[in-house]
Scaffold this motif. Structure first.
Motif, PDB file in Angstrom:
ATOM      1  N   PRO A  33       0.794  -1.234   0.000  1.00 35.68           N
ATOM      2  CA  PRO A  33       0.000   0.000   0.000  1.00 35.68           C
ATOM      3  C   PRO A  33       0.831   1.290   0.000  1.00 35.68           C
ATOM      4  O   PRO A  33       0.446   2.267  -0.644  1.00 35.68           O
ATOM      5  N   VAL A  34       1.954   1.301   0.694  1.00 32.12           N
ATOM      6  CA  VAL A  34       2.804   2.507   0.717  1.00 32.12           C
ATOM      7  C   VAL A  34       3.391   2.746  -0.668  1.00 32.12           C
ATOM      8  O   VAL A  34       3.352   3.864  -1.193  1.00 32.12           O
ATOM      9  N   ARG A  35       3.913   1.697  -1.279  1.00 34.31           N
ATOM     10  CA  ARG A  35       4.508   1.854  -2.608  1.00 34.31           C
ATOM     11  C   ARG A  35       3.444   2.192  -3.649  1.00 34.31           C
ATOM     12  O   ARG A  35       3.679   3.015  -4.541  1.00 34.31           O
ATOM     13  N   LEU A  36       2.270   1.595  -3.537  1.00 35.91           N
ATOM     14  CA  LEU A  36       1.189   1.904  -4.466  1.00 35.91           C
ATOM     15  C   LEU A  36       0.763   3.369  -4.334  1.00 35.91           C
ATOM     16  O   LEU A  36       0.484   4.031  -5.338  1.00 35.91           O
ATOM     17  N   ALA A  43       1.855   9.135 -10.745  1.00 32.01           N
ATOM     18  CA  ALA A  43       1.054   8.972 -11.966  1.00 32.01           C
ATOM     19  C   ALA A  43       0.153  10.170 -12.235  1.00 32.01           C
ATOM     20  O   ALA A  43      -0.368  10.310 -13.341  1.00 32.01           O
ATOM     21  N   THR A  44      -0.016  11.060 -11.256  1.00 39.53           N
ATOM     22  CA  THR A  44      -0.899  12.211 -11.445  1.00 39.53           C
ATOM     23  C   THR A  44      -0.254  13.328 -12.255  1.00 39.53           C
ATOM     24  O   THR A  44      -0.928  14.271 -12.638  1.00 39.53           O
ATOM     25  N   GLY A  45       1.040  13.238 -12.506  1.00 37.81           N
ATOM     26  CA  GLY A  45       1.731  14.275 -13.270  1.00 37.81           C
ATOM     27  C   GLY A  45       2.944  13.717 -13.974  1.00 37.81           C
ATOM     28  O   GLY A  45       3.288  12.547 -13.810  1.00 37.81           O
ATOM     29  N   ARG A 110      -7.820   3.255  -7.232  1.00 37.64           N
ATOM     30  CA  ARG A 110      -8.783   4.358  -7.086  1.00 37.64           C
ATOM     31  C   ARG A 110     -10.153   3.816  -6.690  1.00 37.64           C
ATOM     32  O   ARG A 110     -10.817   4.356  -5.812  1.00 37.64           O
ATOM     33  N   HIS A 111     -10.578   2.749  -7.339  1.00 39.73           N
ATOM     34  CA  HIS A 111     -11.873   2.135  -7.053  1.00 39.73           C
ATOM     35  C   HIS A 111     -11.925   1.643  -5.606  1.00 39.73           C
ATOM     36  O   HIS A 111     -12.937   1.805  -4.921  1.00 39.73           O
TER      37      HIS A 111
END
Length: 119
Positions: A33-36, A43-45, A110-111
């Motif tokens: 979870p931390v790495r994700l 990935a947002t920019g 995200r889901h």
């Protein structure tokens, strides 16, 4: 692994070449979870982000471990810019090796974060 060509002498960090990126290592890296969360933020920019920008709920040594796993698996590229270690998602390399994988994992994350609405 091939060394990065960026950074000051003696401070290059090893990264796998595109053809050396292995599916099982990428999946292992993205399973935490931390790495994700780090990958989701990258990935947002398109810009590089310093390690210090990430608000991770772990110690500095554990954070360093997580970034190393991401780098050594081929998910991110790390380079030194002055004293800062900068991070960038290796999206083109991942998309070339495993088309659609990164987008599918990020969409699932995200889901999963969306609140469940009772019907």
């Amino acid at each position: 692994m091939t060394p990065s060509t960026s950074g000051a002498a003696g401070r290059d960090l090893p990264h796998p070449a595109r053809q050396q990126i292995r599916l099982e290592e990428v999946l292992h890296a993205l399973a935490d979870p931390v790495r994700l969360a780090v990958v989701s933020r990258l990935a947002t920019g398109d810009e590089e982000l310093a390690c210090s920008v990430f608000d991770v709920p772990v110690s500095k040594s554990t954070s360093t471990h997580h970034f190393r796993v991401l780098r050594e698996s081929g998910v991110i590229r790390q380079v030194y810019r002055g004293t800062a270690k900068m991070n960038a998602l290796r999206r083109a390399d991942l998309d070339s090796r495993f088309p659609g994988l990164l987008d599918a994992v990020l969409a699932a994350a995200r889901h999963e974060r969306q609140p469940v609405v009772a019907r």
